[in-house]
Design an enzyme around this catalytic site. Structure first.
Site, PDB file in Angstrom:
ATOM      1  NE  ARG A  79      -4.058  -1.942   2.030  1.00 21.30           N
ATOM      2  CZ  ARG A  79      -4.849  -2.402   2.980  1.00 21.30           C
ATOM      3  NH1 ARG A  79      -4.695  -1.991   4.221  1.00 21.30           N
ATOM      4  NH2 ARG A  79      -5.803  -3.254   2.692  1.00 21.30           N
ATOM      5  CD  GLU A 107      -4.253  -7.208  -5.306  1.00 25.57           C
ATOM      6  OE1 GLU A 107      -4.948  -8.205  -5.096  1.00 25.57           O
ATOM      7  OE2 GLU A 107      -4.323  -6.181  -4.600  1.00 25.57           O
ATOM      8  CD  GLN A 123      -6.235 -20.115  -4.555  1.00 28.92           C
ATOM      9  OE1 GLN A 123      -5.308 -19.794  -5.287  1.00 28.92           O
ATOM     10  NE2 GLN A 123      -6.996 -21.144  -4.817  1.00 28.92           N
ATOM     11  N   GLY A 159       3.368 -21.740  -1.768  1.00 30.38           N
ATOM     12  CA  GLY A 159       2.397 -22.681  -2.333  1.00 30.38           C
ATOM     13  C   GLY A 159       1.745 -22.174  -3.609  1.00 30.38           C
ATOM     14  CE1 TYR A 160      -3.918 -23.468  -3.620  1.00 32.32           C
ATOM     15  CE2 TYR A 160      -2.909 -22.088  -1.933  1.00 32.32           C
ATOM     16  CZ  TYR A 160      -3.882 -23.000  -2.329  1.00 32.32           C
ATOM     17  OH  TYR A 160      -4.805 -23.434  -1.428  1.00 32.32           O
ATOM     18  CE1 TYR A 185      -9.423  -8.668  -5.907  1.00 31.39           C
ATOM     19  CE2 TYR A 185      -7.368  -9.712  -6.603  1.00 31.39           C
ATOM     20  CZ  TYR A 185      -8.074  -8.926  -5.709  1.00 31.39           C
ATOM     21  OH  TYR A 185      -7.431  -8.370  -4.644  1.00 31.39           O
ATOM     22  CG  ASP A 241     -11.486 -10.098  -2.523  1.00 28.40           C
ATOM     23  OD1 ASP A 241     -12.569  -9.599  -2.140  1.00 28.40           O
ATOM     24  OD2 ASP A 241     -10.420  -9.957  -1.888  1.00 28.40           O
ATOM     25  CB  CYS A 285     -17.945  -7.569   6.963  1.00 27.38           C
ATOM     26  SG  CYS A 285     -19.512  -8.340   6.546  1.00 27.38           S
ATOM     27  CB  CYS A 345     -22.929  -5.610  13.132  1.00 29.59           C
ATOM     28  SG  CYS A 345     -23.065  -7.051  12.058  1.00 29.59           S
ATOM     29  CB  CYS A 397     -19.802  -2.499  10.574  1.00 30.59           C
ATOM     30  SG  CYS A 397     -19.864  -2.475   8.772  1.00 30.59           S
ATOM     31  CB  CYS A 418     -25.597  -3.559   6.771  1.00 35.97           C
ATOM     32  SG  CYS A 418     -25.372  -5.329   6.602  1.00 35.97           S
TER      33      CYS A 418
HETATM   34 FE1  SF4 Z   1     -21.017  -6.897   7.726  1.00 34.70          FE
HETATM   35 FE2  SF4 Z   1     -23.290  -5.562   7.661  1.00 34.70          FE
HETATM   36 FE3  SF4 Z   1     -22.323  -6.319   9.978  1.00 34.70          FE
HETATM   37 FE4  SF4 Z   1     -21.127  -4.395   8.567  1.00 34.70          FE
HETATM   38  S1  SF4 Z   1     -23.129  -4.324   9.480  1.00 34.70           S
HETATM   39  S2  SF4 Z   1     -20.124  -6.117   9.624  1.00 34.70           S
HETATM   40  S3  SF4 Z   1     -21.462  -5.114   6.493  1.00 34.70           S
HETATM   41  S4  SF4 Z   1     -23.009  -7.652   8.348  1.00 34.70           S
END
Ligand code: SF4
Length: 379
Positions: free
Chosen positions: A35, A47, A52, A91-92, A130, A148, A202, A209, A212, A218
């Site tokens: 980054r 990437e 995996q 791996g892979y 991707y 992804d 998430c 949540c 979040c 959501c």
């Molecule tokens: Fe995931 Fe929704 Fe919970 Fe946020 S609020 S962590 S998007 S389930």
């Protein structure tokens, strides 16, 4: 027709989700080495490594790989063995071979510059939709979407998608959502913010949540279904296979016999000689097939277990005292101190824990003049 979310997200909702994601990312993004760069080659490497493979594992390899191959030209010029050796343990290995083929194609077709155009990028070996989106958005600041596993889970929850995320109609919906969301400033940061949310907040098993940034938008959270979504189809457990492998070593226990197969489970890598089977007879037959003469221990020294994506391997590991073998390009006696120079499979690395052990005098049998050169090279 693609499956649609219960109702298509309103542009205002998308804008709000976008803003919340970027704000959260700016404040909480992990400081990861890939980054800190906009170099498309370095982002491409990261990437491919991250496919995996967990971030903490990639962190152990990324800087080292870039020190060894600091730019696209150096990787393109490298021998495949050197590339696989630098990849060894990740791996892979098919990923490494495709990355190598991809950078060589960039040199051959694009003068060594990763193309900015999405179509050109996607035509390169190992670059799918991707990876093209990741390089395009992060390195070139282009409004290219990506999906992804993390992004799919986040979308399935925010937009309450009720069909399995691997199904093609669900995939079409996921990509359509990603396309809508990436429009705007800082597309690279937006894509990384989505992946970061899936990786840290998430998560698959325990969505946080309460912490979040998109909680108020959501649907899964609103309806108490965060842990039910996404819908996943249960995978079949990996098929079990019984193998025998042989640690055949020279007199001083300084060199080990390795085999490279062009096909099969570890194609292109150097491995202990290995074959289907579960007993000494199978190990003896394997050595006979390869033209290797060696005294096998009566009992296996260990039983190893090795799980790949589609295979669960149980390996009876035998030690052997090597006396002679027919020279061929795919067989070599490798000194212990030079193992790092080869792309060696993770399974063989595991087996190396049972090496060394003193053994009898080794002689080499060469049956055809053209194999003499390879015999010398191997020594
Ligand atoms: Fe995931 Fe929704 Fe919970 Fe946020 S609020 S962590 S998007 S389930």
């Amino acid at each position: 027709m693609p499956h649609k979310p219960e109702s298509a997200p309103h542009p205002t909702t998308l804008r709000a989700v976008r803003a919340a994601l970027l704000d959260h990312y700016d404040r909480h993004a992990r400081d990861l080495p890939w980054r800190r760069t906009r170099d498309p080659y370095a982002i491409w490497v990261s990437e491919i490594m991250l496919q995996q493979t967990r971030v903490d594992t990639v962190l152990r390899y990324y800087d080292r790989f870039l020190e060894r191959f600091p730019n696209l030209g150096s990787l393109a010029r490298a021998e495949e063995d050197a590339v696989l050796a630098a990849w060894s343990g990740l791996g892979y290995y098919r990923r490494a071979r495709l990355l190598h083929a991809g950078v060589r194609e960039v040199v051959a077709r694009y003068g060594g510059e990763v193309p900015e155009g999405a179509e050109a990028r996607r035509s390169l070996p190992g670059i799918g939709r991707y990876t093209a989106g990741a390089i395009g958005s992060i390195a070139f600041d282009r409004q290219e979407p990506l999906v992804d596993g993390n992004v799919a889970r986040v979308f399935a929850r925010i937009f309450a998608l009720d069909t399995p995320i691997t199904r093609s109609d669900t995939q079409a919906v996921l990509w359509a959502l990603a396309e809508q969301l990436v429009v705007g400033e800082r597309p690279g940061a937006l894509n990384q913010a989505l992946m970061e949310l899936g990786a840290l907040t998430c998560t698959k098993a325990a969505p946080s949540c309460t912490a979040c940034p998109v909680q108020t938008h959501c649907r899964a959270h609103e309806t108490g279904r965060a842990r039910e979504l996404p819908v996943v189809v249960k995978k079949r457990p990996p098929a079990r296979r019984q193998l025998v492998a042989v640690l055949a070593q020279d007199q001083a226990a300084e060199r080990l016999l390795l085999l490279r197969s062009e096909t099969g489970l570890f194609a292109g890598l150097w491995n202990l000689p290995m074959a289907e089977g579960h007993d000494r007879e199978a190990a003896r037959a394997l050595l006979g097939t390869l033209g290797v003469r060696a005294r096998l221990d009566p009992q296996p020294v260990a039983e190893l277990e090795h799980v790949l994506t589609h295979r669960h391997l149980m390996i009876q590991l035998f030690r052997a005292r090597l006396s002679s073998f027919d020279a061929r390009d795919s067989l070599r006696l490798q000194p212990r101190t030079e193992l790092e120079q080869l792309g060696v499979s993770a399974l063989t690395r595991k087996a190396l824990g049972f090496w060394p052990e003193p053994a009898a005098q080794v002689t080499r049998v060469t049956r055809a003049p053209k194999t003499l050169a390879s015999a010398k090279r191997a020594e």
